[in-house]
Design a protein around this motif. Structure first.
Motif, PDB file in Angstrom:
ATOM      1  N   PRO A   1       0.837  -1.202   0.000  1.00  0.00           N
ATOM      2  CA  PRO A   1       0.000   0.000   0.000  1.00  0.00           C
ATOM      3  C   PRO A   1       0.870   1.249   0.000  1.00  0.00           C
ATOM      4  O   PRO A   1       2.025   1.210   0.446  1.00  0.00           O
ATOM      5  CB  PRO A   1      -0.785  -0.122   1.305  1.00  0.00           C
TER       6      PRO A   1
ATOM      7  N   LEU B   1      -2.644  -0.249   7.913  1.00  0.00           N
ATOM      8  CA  LEU B   1      -3.884  -0.276   7.137  1.00  0.00           C
ATOM      9  C   LEU B   1      -5.081  -0.463   8.056  1.00  0.00           C
ATOM     10  O   LEU B   1      -6.117   0.188   7.914  1.00  0.00           O
ATOM     11  CB  LEU B   1      -3.832  -1.413   6.110  1.00  0.00           C
TER      12      LEU B   1
ATOM     13  N   ASP C   1      -5.744  -1.795  -3.626  1.00  0.00           N
ATOM     14  CA  ASP C   1      -5.360  -1.832  -2.223  1.00  0.00           C
ATOM     15  C   ASP C   1      -5.610  -3.183  -1.579  1.00  0.00           C
ATOM     16  O   ASP C   1      -5.290  -3.396  -0.428  1.00  0.00           O
ATOM     17  CB  ASP C   1      -6.138  -0.770  -1.429  1.00  0.00           C
TER      18      ASP C   1
ATOM     19  N   THR D   1     -11.030  -2.595   6.319  1.00  0.00           N
ATOM     20  CA  THR D   1      -9.829  -2.029   5.709  1.00  0.00           C
ATOM     21  C   THR D   1      -9.227  -3.048   4.743  1.00  0.00           C
ATOM     22  O   THR D   1      -9.504  -4.246   4.840  1.00  0.00           O
ATOM     23  CB  THR D   1      -8.792  -1.662   6.788  1.00  0.00           C
TER      24      THR D   1
END
Length: 448
Positions: A39, A95, A350, A358
């Motif tokens: 990420p 994250l 992502d 998330t």
């Protein structure tokens, strides 16, 4: 020394002491898998270290319930702790902090993580200073089961074609979810239901619909009745066999069409994935809801029927059998009544979104049973690589859940996305050991 004995974890009868001793050995890397999803690095703002809290004393045992026990151990007790890629573990943890930082127990550690650079030494110091490792056991057993999952990429189309014929359904129009109080989970009574909005209803003594609870697939974990209205009754929703037979025709939005019904079945098992269209575009879908029937292993059914030896009932083995025996398709897939409905997800890279809300980072996240493990917590897993049986010891994040993931020492390891990740994930079902890392001063919980 052959590969069966070199650096292999002795999984039968192994003790925590033996596991800890494995920490001095290096694992041979497994076969090629997709690179770890990286990420974007958020800005790191250096500041004064935040208070780290006071860890519980080593050797302290906490037994909150449910047959689970948690024992404080030193970080060095986790196999190959000093050899971890702490920078990537920190990336995955950060994250999850998008959601965790709103919780009081996690506020300080997430703030400290945000000012810790992605460097191994600094990340290692962060996990050692701010977290207490708790070795997890279930009913006195340290060993549990580690499986693997991935985000599949299916071939298909946004519209129905001669090749893409198998719909990926959103939540059906007639699907109703009704919260079920704990005191009714063991009840065989009849209750009244009132619809409160699209796809929602409540139990109401004056409701116009009757529901016989004895007809619903209710377990001690059931939180909601999932059903539909049929005349004056509220009845369980359709099973997979009924849906595959056309029960949802015209009753549900279709997010896309898959070319292969077996690949679509495994999309349901994984809970999220991408559909690749002939134009090279991707439609990303994620879990939205399910019909609430329990998951039933088609692999076990196939072994019991003599279709495949149990050892060959991997994802790859099942796919190959179905390609050779398409006449068995409806029979075998229909044995699992559980059915998942999806929702469209943003088309970004992502990673799929887990239960925490998330993105999941490939090879650094996993699914757990949130009754025993705190969602979002760092989790150290000691098991074997599914492709070569060498040690696989890694600090991942407990950022997802799954209906088949039940128990305190039970982890579904997320390998990433695509066929290569799927080839590895489909082979993973090994004994393993789990340590939950919680912020200093925070106790493990059992959430019935």
């Amino acid at each position: 020394m052959n590969r069966k004995t070199f650096y292999r974890i002795a999984l039968l009868g192994i003790t925590a002491a033996v596991l800890a001793a494995c920490g001095t050995k290096k694992s041979k890397p497994g076969p090629s898998v997709p690179p770890v999803q990286q990420p974007p690095a958020p800005p790191v703002t250096q500041g004064q270290p935040l208070p780290a809290g006071t860890p519980s004393p080593q050797g302290f045992v906490h037994t909150p319930g449910g047959g689970a026990s948690y024992k404080v151990v030193p970080h060095s007790a986790m196999p190959q702790w000093n050899e971890q890629n702490f920078a990537d573990s920190l990336r995955s943890f950060r994250l999850g902090c998008e959601k965790l930082q709103a919780q009081q127990n996690w506020r300080n550690v997430c703030a400290q993580a945000a000012q810790t650079p992605y460097k191994n030494a600094e990340a290692k110091a962060f996990f050692e200073q701010y977290f207490t490792p708790w070795q997890v056991s279930a009913n006195g057993n340290l060993g549990g089961t580690i499986t693997g999952y991935y985000e599949p990429v299916l071939l298909g189309d946004s519209k129905s074609t001669n090749k893409a014929r198998f719909p990926i359904y959103g939540i059906p129009n007639d699907f109703i979810s009704v919260d079920l109080p704990a005191n009714l989970r063991n009840s065989k009574s009849t209750v009244r239901i009132r619809q409160t909005g699209p796809n929602k209803g409540v139990i109401d003594a004056n409701g116009p619909y009757s529901a016989n609870l004895d007809q619903f697939p209710i377990s001690e974990r059931t939180r909601a009745l999932k059903g539909r209205f049929a005349g004056s009754r509220f009845v369980p929703y359709y099973t997979r066999a009924q849906i595959n037979g056309g029960a949802l025709d015209g009753k549900a939005p279709v997010l896309g069409y898959a070319e292969d019904p077996v690949e679509l079945f495994f999309l349901h098992i994984q809970g999220s994935g991408r559909l690749k269209t002939p134009e090279g575009k991707y439609i990303r879908v994620g879990y939205a809801d399910k019909n609430e029937y329990p998951y039933v292993s088609i692999g076990r059914y196939m072994a019991d029927k003599g279709y495949l030896p149990l050892a060959q009932t991997t994802m790859q083995g099942i796919k190959e059998y179905m390609r050779r025996n398409p006449q068995k398709l409806a029979e075998v897939l229909g044995q699992n009544p559980s059915y998942v409905f999806f929702r469209p997800l943003p088309g970004n890279d992502d990673g799929p979104v887990g239960a925490l809300g998330t993105p999941l980072m490939g090879q650094y996240a996993g699914a757990i049973d949130r009754h025993y493990i705190t969602l979002g917590a760092p989790l150290f897993v000691a098991t074997v690589h599914p492709a070569n049986n060498y040690a696989l010891n890694r600090l991942i994040m407990a950022q997802d859940t799954g209906s088949a993931i039940k128990g305190a020492v039970r982890v579904d390891y997320f390998w990433g996305y695509g066929d290569e990740a799927g080839a590895v994930a489909g082979k993973q079902k090994h004994k393993g050991y789990v340590w939950q890392l919680l912020p200093n001063g925070v106790m493990p919980e059992y959430r019935p």
